[in-house]
Design a protein around this motif. Sequence first.
Motif, PDB file in Angstrom:
ATOM      1  N   ALA A 109     -12.764 -16.677 -69.996  1.00  0.00           N
ATOM      2  CA  ALA A 109     -13.816 -17.676 -70.204  1.00  0.00           C
ATOM      3  C   ALA A 109     -13.516 -18.535 -71.427  1.00  0.00           C
ATOM      4  CB  ALA A 109     -15.166 -16.987 -70.357  1.00  0.00           C
ATOM      5  N   THR A 110     -13.045 -17.913 -72.483  1.00  0.00           N
ATOM      6  CA  THR A 110     -12.706 -18.657 -73.701  1.00  0.00           C
ATOM      7  C   THR A 110     -11.622 -19.694 -73.427  1.00  0.00           C
ATOM      8  OG1 THR A 110     -13.318 -16.777 -75.085  1.00  0.00           O
ATOM      9  CG2 THR A 110     -11.870 -18.418 -76.079  1.00  0.00           C
ATOM     10  N   GLU A 111     -10.613 -19.293 -72.699  1.00  0.00           N
ATOM     11  CA  GLU A 111      -9.536 -20.220 -72.346  1.00  0.00           C
ATOM     12  C   GLU A 111     -10.055 -21.330 -71.439  1.00  0.00           C
ATOM     13  OE1 GLU A 111      -5.931 -22.145 -71.989  1.00  0.00           O
ATOM     14  OE2 GLU A 111      -6.559 -20.662 -73.463  1.00  0.00           O
ATOM     15  N   ALA A 112     -10.917 -20.997 -70.480  1.00  0.00           N
ATOM     16  CA  ALA A 112     -11.463 -22.007 -69.573  1.00  0.00           C
ATOM     17  C   ALA A 112     -12.311 -23.023 -70.340  1.00  0.00           C
ATOM     18  CB  ALA A 112     -12.291 -21.345 -68.467  1.00  0.00           C
ATOM     19  N   ILE A 113     -13.141 -22.550 -71.262  1.00  0.00           N
ATOM     20  CA  ILE A 113     -13.957 -23.453 -72.081  1.00  0.00           C
ATOM     21  C   ILE A 113     -13.066 -24.358 -72.914  1.00  0.00           C
ATOM     22  CG2 ILE A 113     -15.540 -23.534 -74.056  1.00  0.00           C
ATOM     23  CD1 ILE A 113     -16.991 -22.930 -71.507  1.00  0.00           C
ATOM     24  N   ALA A 152     -15.743 -13.921 -64.977  1.00  0.00           N
ATOM     25  CA  ALA A 152     -15.919 -14.629 -66.245  1.00  0.00           C
ATOM     26  C   ALA A 152     -17.012 -15.695 -66.183  1.00  0.00           C
ATOM     27  CB  ALA A 152     -14.602 -15.279 -66.669  1.00  0.00           C
ATOM     28  N   ALA A 153     -17.639 -15.877 -65.031  1.00  0.00           N
ATOM     29  CA  ALA A 153     -18.623 -16.955 -64.856  1.00  0.00           C
ATOM     30  C   ALA A 153     -19.765 -16.871 -65.855  1.00  0.00           C
ATOM     31  CB  ALA A 153     -19.168 -16.950 -63.433  1.00  0.00           C
ATOM     32  N   SER A 154     -20.321 -15.691 -66.072  1.00  0.00           N
ATOM     33  CA  SER A 154     -21.465 -15.583 -66.981  1.00  0.00           C
ATOM     34  C   SER A 154     -21.074 -15.956 -68.412  1.00  0.00           C
ATOM     35  CB  SER A 154     -22.069 -14.183 -66.932  1.00  0.00           C
ATOM     36  OG  SER A 154     -21.126 -13.222 -67.344  1.00  0.00           O
ATOM     37  N   PHE A 155     -19.851 -15.628 -68.825  1.00  0.00           N
ATOM     38  CA  PHE A 155     -19.394 -16.001 -70.160  1.00  0.00           C
ATOM     39  C   PHE A 155     -19.237 -17.518 -70.282  1.00  0.00           C
ATOM     40  CE2 PHE A 155     -17.706 -11.653 -69.666  1.00  0.00           C
ATOM     41  CZ  PHE A 155     -18.349 -11.046 -70.728  1.00  0.00           C
ATOM     42  N   VAL A 156     -18.678 -18.138 -69.256  1.00  0.00           N
ATOM     43  CA  VAL A 156     -18.499 -19.593 -69.257  1.00  0.00           C
ATOM     44  C   VAL A 156     -19.854 -20.286 -69.293  1.00  0.00           C
ATOM     45  CG1 VAL A 156     -17.683 -21.574 -67.929  1.00  0.00           C
ATOM     46  CG2 VAL A 156     -16.261 -19.528 -68.104  1.00  0.00           C
ATOM     47  N   ILE A 157     -20.767 -19.857 -68.450  1.00  0.00           N
ATOM     48  CA  ILE A 157     -22.093 -20.479 -68.395  1.00  0.00           C
ATOM     49  C   ILE A 157     -22.831 -20.278 -69.715  1.00  0.00           C
ATOM     50  CG2 ILE A 157     -24.359 -20.352 -67.286  1.00  0.00           C
ATOM     51  CD1 ILE A 157     -22.798 -19.838 -64.643  1.00  0.00           C
TER      52      ILE A 157
END
Length: 82
Positions: free
Chosen positions: A27-31, A64-69
Amino acid sequence: MAIAIKEKLANARANSDAAMSEPRAIATEAISQMESNPTLFARILSALQAGGVSAFEQFLNHPAASFVIGALEDWEKTMKNQ
């Protein structure tokens, strides 16, 4: 927009090593990837607001969706308070 996030999550997973394959690291990388494209980031936030958090998370269907959101929601609150 959810498709764009799915792509970012897939890219993040592909770019992370075995030690960083946990959902929070992905999620960190996606953000980070989304923040590098302000137009996409704004469109993603808009889609999140329009469709609702729960529906967006279900559509992403990724560990990882909940972390991204959560990160997107926090970023949006921070921007509103500035």
